[in-house]
Design a protein around this motif. Sequence first.
Motif, PDB file in Angstrom:
ATOM      1  N   GLU A 149      21.988  -8.570  80.035  1.00 22.41           N
ATOM      2  CA  GLU A 149      21.613 -10.011  80.940  1.00 22.41           C
ATOM      3  C   GLU A 149      22.402 -10.843  80.605  1.00 22.41           C
ATOM      4  O   GLU A 149      21.930 -11.751  81.659  1.00 22.41           O
ATOM      5  CB  GLU A 149      19.999 -10.459  80.401  1.00 22.41           C
ATOM      6  CG  GLU A 149      19.421  -8.857  80.257  1.00 22.41           C
ATOM      7  CD  GLU A 149      18.018  -9.548  79.727  1.00 22.41           C
ATOM      8  OE1 GLU A 149      17.736 -10.079  78.612  1.00 22.41           O
ATOM      9  OE2 GLU A 149      16.527  -8.399  80.181  1.00 22.41           O
ATOM     10  N   HIS A 150      23.126 -11.352  79.426  1.00 21.42           N
ATOM     11  CA  HIS A 150      23.992 -12.156  79.238  1.00 21.42           C
ATOM     12  C   HIS A 150      25.739 -12.267  79.695  1.00 21.42           C
ATOM     13  O   HIS A 150      26.416 -12.622  78.859  1.00 21.42           O
ATOM     14  CB  HIS A 150      24.065 -12.851  77.577  1.00 21.42           C
ATOM     15  CG  HIS A 150      22.715 -13.359  77.278  1.00 21.42           C
ATOM     16  ND1 HIS A 150      21.550 -12.114  77.103  1.00 21.42           N
ATOM     17  CD2 HIS A 150      22.053 -14.145  77.037  1.00 21.42           C
ATOM     18  CE1 HIS A 150      20.610 -13.363  76.418  1.00 21.42           C
ATOM     19  NE2 HIS A 150      20.811 -14.467  77.088  1.00 21.42           N
ATOM     20  N   ASP A 151      26.140 -10.912  80.623  1.00 21.48           N
ATOM     21  CA  ASP A 151      27.387 -10.438  81.000  1.00 21.48           C
ATOM     22  C   ASP A 151      28.045 -10.359  79.755  1.00 21.48           C
ATOM     23  O   ASP A 151      29.020 -11.526  80.000  1.00 21.48           O
ATOM     24  CB  ASP A 151      27.275 -11.709  81.861  1.00 21.48           C
ATOM     25  CG  ASP A 151      28.769 -11.544  82.992  1.00 21.48           C
ATOM     26  OD1 ASP A 151      28.514 -10.168  83.271  1.00 21.48           O
ATOM     27  OD2 ASP A 151      29.512 -12.671  83.500  1.00 21.48           O
ATOM     28  N   ASP A 152      27.137  -9.683  78.306  1.00 22.32           N
ATOM     29  CA  ASP A 152      28.197  -9.617  77.320  1.00 22.32           C
ATOM     30  C   ASP A 152      28.505  -8.251  77.409  1.00 22.32           C
ATOM     31  O   ASP A 152      28.804  -7.471  76.104  1.00 22.32           O
ATOM     32  CB  ASP A 152      28.158 -10.282  76.670  1.00 22.32           C
ATOM     33  CG  ASP A 152      28.043 -10.734  75.129  1.00 22.32           C
ATOM     34  OD1 ASP A 152      29.846 -10.754  75.494  1.00 22.32           O
ATOM     35  OD2 ASP A 152      27.591 -10.217  73.778  1.00 22.32           O
ATOM     36  N   ALA A 174      20.511  -6.799  76.227  1.00 29.27           N
ATOM     37  CA  ALA A 174      20.488  -8.650  75.781  1.00 29.27           C
ATOM     38  C   ALA A 174      21.720  -8.829  76.230  1.00 29.27           C
ATOM     39  O   ALA A 174      22.000  -9.274  77.207  1.00 29.27           O
ATOM     40  CB  ALA A 174      20.342  -8.774  74.341  1.00 29.27           C
ATOM     41  N   ALA A 175      22.655  -7.425  76.052  1.00 30.54           N
ATOM     42  CA  ALA A 175      24.008  -7.813  76.230  1.00 30.54           C
ATOM     43  C   ALA A 175      24.619  -7.899  77.915  1.00 30.54           C
ATOM     44  O   ALA A 175      24.900  -8.791  78.484  1.00 30.54           O
ATOM     45  CB  ALA A 175      24.718  -6.713  75.543  1.00 30.54           C
ATOM     46  N   ARG A 222      29.170  -5.025  72.540  1.00 24.49           N
ATOM     47  CA  ARG A 222      29.279  -6.714  73.105  1.00 24.49           C
ATOM     48  C   ARG A 222      30.646  -7.191  73.451  1.00 24.49           C
ATOM     49  O   ARG A 222      31.451  -6.293  72.408  1.00 24.49           O
ATOM     50  CB  ARG A 222      28.434  -7.491  72.043  1.00 24.49           C
ATOM     51  CG  ARG A 222      26.702  -7.340  72.584  1.00 24.49           C
ATOM     52  CD  ARG A 222      26.632  -8.409  71.437  1.00 24.49           C
ATOM     53  NE  ARG A 222      26.524  -8.469  69.797  1.00 24.49           N
ATOM     54  CZ  ARG A 222      25.331  -9.016  68.710  1.00 24.49           C
ATOM     55  NH1 ARG A 222      24.624  -8.096  69.140  1.00 24.49           N
ATOM     56  NH2 ARG A 222      26.481  -8.578  67.886  1.00 24.49           N
ATOM     57  N   SER A 267      31.561  -9.959  73.241  1.00 26.79           N
ATOM     58  CA  SER A 267      31.643 -11.385  72.248  1.00 26.79           C
ATOM     59  C   SER A 267      32.515 -11.182  71.098  1.00 26.79           C
ATOM     60  O   SER A 267      33.682 -11.727  70.784  1.00 26.79           O
ATOM     61  CB  SER A 267      30.757 -12.145  72.681  1.00 26.79           C
ATOM     62  OG  SER A 267      29.837 -11.716  72.435  1.00 26.79           O
ATOM     63  N   CYS A 309      26.411  -1.587  70.921  1.00 25.71           N
ATOM     64  CA  CYS A 309      24.265  -2.215  70.856  1.00 25.71           C
ATOM     65  C   CYS A 309      23.860  -0.810  71.355  1.00 25.71           C
ATOM     66  O   CYS A 309      23.608  -0.222  72.001  1.00 25.71           O
ATOM     67  CB  CYS A 309      24.926  -2.748  72.584  1.00 25.71           C
ATOM     68  SG  CYS A 309      25.611  -4.133  72.877  1.00 25.71           S
TER      69      CYS A 309
END
Length: 505
Positions: A158-161, A155-156, A92, A94, A99
């Motif tokens: 999908e959240h551009d992370d 998830a990462a 990630r 952030s 992951c």
Amino acid sequence: MAATPLLLALDQGTSSSRAALFDNQGRLIAQASAPLAIHYPADGWVEQDPEAIWGSQRQAMAQLEARLTPEQRKNIVGCGITNQRETTVLWRRSDGIPCGPALVWQDGRTADLCQQWKAQGLEADWRQRTGLLLDPYFSASKVQWLLGHEAAATAAAEHDDLCFGTVESWLLWKLTAGQRHCSDMSNASRTLLMDLEKRQWVDRFCEQIGLPHSALPELVPCRGDFGVIAPDLPFAGVPIRALLGDQQAATLGQLCLKPGEAKCTYGTGAFLVVNTGTELRRSDDGLLTTLGWTDAKGNPTYCLEGSLFNAGTVVQWLRDGLGLINNAAEINDLAESVNSSGGVMLVPAFTGWGTPHWDPSARGLLIGLTRDSSRGHIARAALEGIALSVANLVCLAEQAIGHSLGELAVDGGAAASNPLLEAQANSTGLQVRRPANLESTARGVALLAGVQAGVIDDLQDLVATRSQGAELFTPTMDAGQRQRWQSRWDNAVKRSLHWSDGDQA
């Protein structure tokens, strides 16, 4: 007298991480290493913990720094990073948390996916653009598997992370405290995602595996200014000046600078790399076309490469799996306790075949056993199996470039074995040159960092040092013997192919 500039090399390998210090002549000053665990959760699956990769590298750095004098520490002018290639990490952006596991280059869990791509007729385009084949070895299918099976990766994305990288990219992120997300062109050329001629990411291939463009690292030359080591780490403040895949680094470390010069590194696997200069040479026999290294502007030197997935692992298996030896060095005495392998052959396809068969379903084979077969025969067969596998790569490389290699430079841990190198000379018919220092991988990236730092004018000036302290192994087997030996070996290898896919009875 002016102080001698020093160069730091971080060499992150499959089974250990190393940190080494060299002078600007490529002489080793000091080194340290830390082990790294490998996990095999299922047949053909090979993975590591990304944080363990980083922790192992940091540990080696701390050990080396503790051994240096303040004066040595002050004289370090640059750092180079070299690494196990193809191994794939997602994390990630952030918070830098991985992951999922790192899927190691040996990992074969995506064999079915690669087969699906081939059935869709995708391989020709992929091969033309990247120089590689559709095989689990490379990063692309590993990325798609992680995105499809690791919820954190999904998830990462999908959240551009999401950040994707091979190991040099992951280490650079950690070393710069998340300031730099880059991949050098030598490592990128092993992902199946970089166009070899344009030296750009191929958007269509990234879309094929579901990797968002925002997750890609910045594509950079192999030498440049890649930030500095963060304040809370060993060697804080040292500028990072070179990034290079381990096999390309070993080729530079052996100073194979002219087209036609070649080296073989015996590490976890065995890798033959032949310099082809500015010419992008292609092979129809399973050799890979790859980018060797670039200058600071991205101008490339290309190579042909043959890849074997198991070399040092064969010795580890004899030690840890069979208990045949107590430590790796014992294999040499055991092999030399017999005059020949007694007809025994060991095919080292534990995690499938790379070049030239590209068969992830191949498995290791021990054949030719009789009631008289001994520990010595098996030990000798193990070393000869590595040498014969490499000899096949040499033959293919010589066919591709149209002439004999003449000499083969060797390095890596297993190159300390005299019986192995004697078998290598006999199986290839080449003179084999072993340097005084087997740490060619670390040396190569240190030298590249030295060029970038301005403390090495031209690597060609160092070529004369290749022979200093080197040992030469020359063939003692005639051509007829060699041909019969290789023919018998080819027969054994054929029996190992397609073993785990149900095609064999």
